[in-house]
Design an enzyme around this catalytic site. Sequence first.
Site, PDB file in Angstrom:
ATOM      1  N   GLU A  19      43.360  35.081  82.568  1.00 51.20           N
ATOM      2  CA  GLU A  19      44.379  34.197  83.161  1.00 51.20           C
ATOM      3  C   GLU A  19      44.082  34.035  84.647  1.00 51.20           C
ATOM      4  OE1 GLU A  19      48.797  35.043  82.493  1.00 51.20           O
ATOM      5  OE2 GLU A  19      48.622  35.418  84.634  1.00 51.20           O
ATOM      6  N   THR A  50      48.327  29.813  85.067  1.00 51.02           N
ATOM      7  CA  THR A  50      49.767  30.040  85.241  1.00 51.02           C
ATOM      8  C   THR A  50      50.423  28.843  85.951  1.00 51.02           C
ATOM      9  OG1 THR A  50      49.520  31.094  87.383  1.00 51.02           O
ATOM     10  CG2 THR A  50      49.450  32.538  85.468  1.00 51.02           C
ATOM     11  N   ASP A 126      60.750  33.139  85.768  1.00 50.74           N
ATOM     12  CA  ASP A 126      61.648  34.132  86.382  1.00 50.74           C
ATOM     13  C   ASP A 126      62.702  33.439  87.232  1.00 50.74           C
ATOM     14  OD1 ASP A 126      60.621  36.570  85.408  1.00 50.74           O
ATOM     15  OD2 ASP A 126      58.876  36.324  86.712  1.00 50.74           O
ATOM     16  N   ALA A 144      62.996  30.344  76.491  1.00 53.55           N
ATOM     17  CA  ALA A 144      61.691  29.864  76.003  1.00 53.55           C
ATOM     18  C   ALA A 144      61.799  29.301  74.578  1.00 53.55           C
ATOM     19  CB  ALA A 144      60.670  30.994  76.055  1.00 53.55           C
ATOM     20  N   TYR A 179      56.915  41.663  75.165  1.00 48.12           N
ATOM     21  CA  TYR A 179      57.055  42.749  76.147  1.00 48.12           C
ATOM     22  C   TYR A 179      57.022  44.122  75.481  1.00 48.12           C
ATOM     23  CZ  TYR A 179      58.372  38.746  78.910  1.00 48.12           C
ATOM     24  OH  TYR A 179      58.349  37.525  79.541  1.00 48.12           O
ATOM     25  N   HIS A 183      61.616  43.175  77.835  1.00 48.28           N
ATOM     26  CA  HIS A 183      61.830  42.306  78.997  1.00 48.28           C
ATOM     27  C   HIS A 183      62.890  42.935  79.886  1.00 48.28           C
ATOM     28  CE1 HIS A 183      63.545  38.743  81.150  1.00 48.28           C
ATOM     29  NE2 HIS A 183      62.259  38.580  81.376  1.00 48.28           N
TER      30      HIS A 183
END
Length: 317
Positions: A19, A50, A126, A144, A179, A183
């Site tokens: 990434e 990103t 975020d 999401a 996660y 999360h």
Amino acid sequence: MKVTDHIKKAKGNTLFSFEIIPPKKGKNIQELYNNIDPLMEFNPPFIDVTTSREEFVYIEKEGLFDRKITRMRPGTLGICAAIKHKYNVDTVPHVLCGGFTKEETEYLLVDCHYLGIDNVMALRGDAMKGEQYFKATKGGHSYATQLVDQIQNLNSGKYLHGTLDVDDKADFCIGVAGYPEKHLESPSMQSDLKRLKEKVDAGADYVVTQMFFDNKKYFEFVDAAKKEGINVPIIPGIKPIAVKRHLQLLPQVFKIDLPETLISEVEKCSDNKQVRQVGVEWCIQQSKELLDAGVPVLHYYSMGKSDNIKSIASQLF
Ligand SMILES: Cc1cc2nc3c(=O)[nH]c(=O)nc-3n(C[C@H](O)[C@H](O)[C@H](O)COP(=O)(O)OP(=O)(O)OC[C@H]3O[C@@H](n4cnc5c(N)ncnc54)[C@H](O)[C@@H]3O)c2cc1C
């Protein structure tokens, strides 16, 4: 080509991917290329780019500060197109709820389709810098899952404002975040897994995990996800520690734990050059174990610097 097709084509062999982050406004894309070039020998089938959400900047004007909203690292889609063209590799733009209206997202997806981009990562994003909680953008999505719904609708030819006469449907392969240490806002691991299942049920094709430094967390997460009925590939996302400050920063930002052995090895270092080496060695060990476990892809968070990722990949691929 879709990420899931790359995985199928690999027939059980672990793929290498990474990434990158767009440069700050005003910076040259060449620096990005300089960091991608050394990693291309490991044949990444896809590279993630990103998206940074907007932030407040304060501009002094006649002794007063004027608050403006701006995006400091724009250009995700342009970079995806440039990299795809230059290296003939698939690129995966990250698409966010935060900072975008549904219409803007639709336009972005239309552009992706025109550019032959087959994959997108659907993320909430975020809270804005300086704000404690995530607030949905007016006219945008809150979670999401809703973004996955919108992308799936587009895949079936359904645009926001009525069904159009569509003869060239998009067919995006959709990645979502998972996660292993839950999360940060989620009340429990189980609740977070249920939310992940909702994303997969809405049409997500694969999951990429938040970084972790203890593989046990990943293996347990994959087992728990399977028990929850999540049967899509779960790609481990990992990152080598690079500076001493990461010992505080990573737990603070991502609410993840660092293993005691790693902490003490980093604490023994007298400078960040040594820390970088410890980070590389730790990441090689992590990667080897994940490779032996047959993970579909080893996905590295490069943070725009490739020397350490190259040192790791050259031991494995
Ligand atoms: C692989 C990866 C890539 C990333 N790339 C980027 C990036 O490019 N740019 C960026 O800004 N950030 C990025 N992030 C960070 C990500 O945006 C944040 O972690 C964000 O806080 C959550 O995004 P999400 O997509 O997981 O959100 P969601 O899946 O929407 O979940 C957010 C929280 O809401 C909860 N939740 C979900 N649905 C509901 C519901 N219906 N009701 C109540 N609660 C619910 C979840 O349990 C979770 O606690 C990335 C993260 C990962 C792991």
